[in-house]
Write a protein that holds these residues in place. Structure first.
Motif, PDB file in Angstrom:
ATOM      1  N   TRP A 197       0.903  -1.174  -0.034  1.00 15.46           N
ATOM      2  CA  TRP A 197      -0.073  -0.054  -0.040  1.00 15.46           C
ATOM      3  C   TRP A 197       0.955   1.261   0.201  1.00 15.46           C
ATOM      4  N   GLU A 222     -13.446  -5.835   6.053  1.00 11.67           N
ATOM      5  CA  GLU A 222     -13.153  -5.497   4.641  1.00 11.67           C
ATOM      6  C   GLU A 222     -14.526  -4.367   4.050  1.00 11.67           C
ATOM      7  N   THR A 280     -13.965  -0.633   3.745  1.00 15.10           N
ATOM      8  CA  THR A 280     -13.468   0.091   2.518  1.00 15.10           C
ATOM      9  C   THR A 280     -14.665   1.104   1.898  1.00 15.10           C
ATOM     10  N   VAL A 282     -11.197   5.096   4.275  1.00 13.04           N
ATOM     11  CA  VAL A 282     -10.459   4.057   4.256  1.00 13.04           C
ATOM     12  C   VAL A 282     -10.225   3.473   3.066  1.00 13.04           C
ATOM     13  N   GLU A 314      -7.230   0.796   1.791  1.00 19.75           N
ATOM     14  CA  GLU A 314      -7.151  -0.755   1.800  1.00 19.75           C
ATOM     15  C   GLU A 314      -7.847  -1.285   3.295  1.00 19.75           C
ATOM     16  N   ALA A 315      -8.060  -2.491   3.416  1.00 18.88           N
ATOM     17  CA  ALA A 315      -8.373  -2.973   4.728  1.00 18.88           C
ATOM     18  C   ALA A 315      -7.840  -4.366   4.544  1.00 18.88           C
ATOM     19  N   ILE A 363      -6.433  -0.783   8.837  1.00 18.33           N
ATOM     20  CA  ILE A 363      -7.113   0.035   7.639  1.00 18.33           C
ATOM     21  C   ILE A 363      -6.069   0.943   7.340  1.00 18.33           C
ATOM     22  N   LYS A 393      -8.248   7.402  -2.226  1.00 19.56           N
ATOM     23  CA  LYS A 393      -7.992   6.139  -2.340  1.00 19.56           C
ATOM     24  C   LYS A 393      -7.365   5.435  -3.516  1.00 19.56           C
ATOM     25  N   ARG A 438      -3.741   5.992  -3.558  1.00 20.32           N
ATOM     26  CA  ARG A 438      -3.068   5.590  -2.215  1.00 20.32           C
ATOM     27  C   ARG A 438      -2.373   6.505  -1.677  1.00 20.32           C
TER      28      ARG A 438
END
Ligand SMILES: *Cc1c(COP(=O)(O)O)cnc(C)c1O
Length: 464
Positions: free
Chosen positions: A192, A363, A366, A371, A373-374, A383, A389, A392
């Motif tokens: 990530w 999950e 997300t 949020v 990634e989880a 998270i 998102k 990233r």
């Protein structure tokens, strides 16, 4: 001085705490101003504080209270052992039943040829043992130049001088003259934050191959071992891409370097198997254990060692040990903890009930605007908080600013969830029930909403 008890007002206890108690990993001046939260009792997955708040402990203390709080059986065993034999050492050709029984039980539970246990008082001490043991192992095999241990940036292996050196936390290395010589750090498989445009699979492979490059650069005749957590815990619950561990195992086999799996968090059910090495499909020569070994009810750690390594070490006096190696009370408590884990099929509960349920809910976070990634393996999850998102992106504010705001909202909403930089992490007791997982998720969502509102208000929703 009057007795200091739970019945004193919170502010008075906080003042006494600030006057004489130095907290670990804390800016104590700042804490003294604010006042520490005082935890008075606990049961199951719930803490009670001095103000009567009921707090869901989604961190199981410090990743350790695997069987949950309030198990009288462990208290009874400790009292019985203290009366019978509170202490004796295992240095001078003596032993005692709790250490014998615990070593045998651990050997039975550990996979493959991991059949021997060297006890310590904590995970840090166990990793200090490992540093000395692997170097001594190679010396005994006539290869004393093999002394370098390769570890990873952002790894956590403890806080003593040795284990803190193994760890790859730059904030720790900045204080007190760490690392010690002959520790080498390679990059972590943190897709990530560091994966750029690569696919997670390609990135995992590339980061694993850094181990091979390091061995070739340092020289095969210099490298003793590689140490890593199956899943990085304190670094932010960083789950490596699926390609990572098979490649690491291949490289360790090819160059015949010892593989040390630091199972201090992953061990004893956390990932849905007894050991994280089983979840990740690796065959370590040594495992570091602590935390869940006793569910935190008594301090104990150790190294589980393969037949081959133990046989070599047995050839000489190993000038190493701790006063509390195999402490009878801690050993008896750990043994009782393992009995409960096994007889109540708690690892099975994780695998069949708790982990699948938590995974689905975790999950789903997300869908929250904050949020990215989880990630989750068994009962450890993280998270990534992000202002964008797709990119990233990290926040423009210094790392940890947003994570801290979120952590404070969680605390206010009676949920212990930790932040590592701007990642939020959980590691609840393994015995957590589905309805308690619902509460955990509800409070997490509420806290994320409040954090999001605070970021808007403070104009912090900007990318770095
Ligand atoms: C907590 C931890 C340690 C250190 O254990 P202590 O008992 O705090 O000394 C070592 N390794 C890992 C992976 C840990 O999470």
């Amino acid at each position: 001085m009057n007795a200091i008890t739970n019945h004193m007002p919170t502010a008075e206890l906080q003042a006494l705490d600030a006057a004489h108690h130095m907290h670990p990993f804390t800016a104590n001046g700042e804490l003294a101003q604010k006042g520490a939260r005082i935890i008075t009792r606990a049961n199951g997955v719930t803490l009670t504080d001095s103000e009567g708040n009921q707090i869901l402990d989604a961190m199981a203390g410090l990743w350790c209270v695997n069987i949950g709080y309030g198990r009288d059986e462990l208290a009874d065993v400790a009292a019985r052992q203290m009366r019978e034999l509170p202490y004796y050492n295992t240095f001078f050709q003596t032993t005692h039943v709790p250490a014998i029984a615990l070593a045998n039980k651990i050997a039975e539970l550990a996979p493959g040829d991991l059949n021997h246990v060297f006890f310590a008082g904590s995970g840090s001490e166990a990793n200090d043992t490992n540093i000395r043991m692997v170097r001594h192992y190679w010396a005994l095999k006539g290869k004393p130049t093999k002394s370098i241990i390769i570890s990873r940036k952002n790894a956590y292996h403890g806080s003593s001088v040795g284990s803190g050196s193994l760890g790859g936390m730059s904030a720790m290395h900045e204080q007190g003259g760490l690392p010690i010589p002959d520790i080498h750090h390679i990059n972590q498989p943190h897709w990530w934050a560091e994966g750029g445009d690569m696919s997670p699979e390609d990135f995992g492979l590339q980061r694993a191959q850094e181990l091979e490059q390091a061995i070739l650069e340092l020289g095969e005749d210099r490298v003793a071992a590689f140490i890593a957590e199956p899943v990085q815990g304190a670094g932010g619950v960083i789950v490596p891409p699926a390609t990572y561990w098979p490649e690491i195992q291949r490289i360790c086999d090819k160059y015949e370097i010892l593989l040390i799996a630091d199972e201090v968090i992953c061990g004893f059910g956390r990932t849905g198997n007894w050991f994280g090495s089983q979840t990740m499909g690796i065959r370590p020569d040594i495992m570091t254990i602590a935390k869940g070994l006793s569910s935190g009810y008594a301090p104990i750690g150790g190294s589980i060692v393969s037949d081959e390594v133990a046989a070599v070490i047995a050839g000489d006096e190993f000038n190493h040990g701790y006063t509390y190696s195999g402490h009878p009370v801690s050993s008896a408590v750990a043994l009782e903890n393992l009995r409960i884990l096994e007889e109540e099929n708690i690892v099975g509960h994780v695998q069949d009930v708790a982990a699948p349920y938590l995974k689905e809910k975790w999950e789903a976070l997300t869908d929250h605007p904050l949020v990215g990634e989880a990630k989750i393996v068994g009962m450890m999850g993280s998270i990534a908080l992000t202002p964008n998102k797709e990119a990233r992106a990290a926040f423009a504010a210094p790392a940890g600013t947003v994570g801290y705001i979120c952590r404070e909202r969680c605390f206010a909403n009676n949920l212990v969830m930790r932040h590592v930089g701007d990642r939020m992490i959980i590691s609840p007791p393994l015995v957590i029930k589905p309805e308690e997982i619902d509460t955990l998720i509800e409070r997490a969502r509420l806290s994320l909403d409040e954090c999001y509102a605070a970021l808007k208000e403070q104009d912090l929703l900007h990318s770095a």
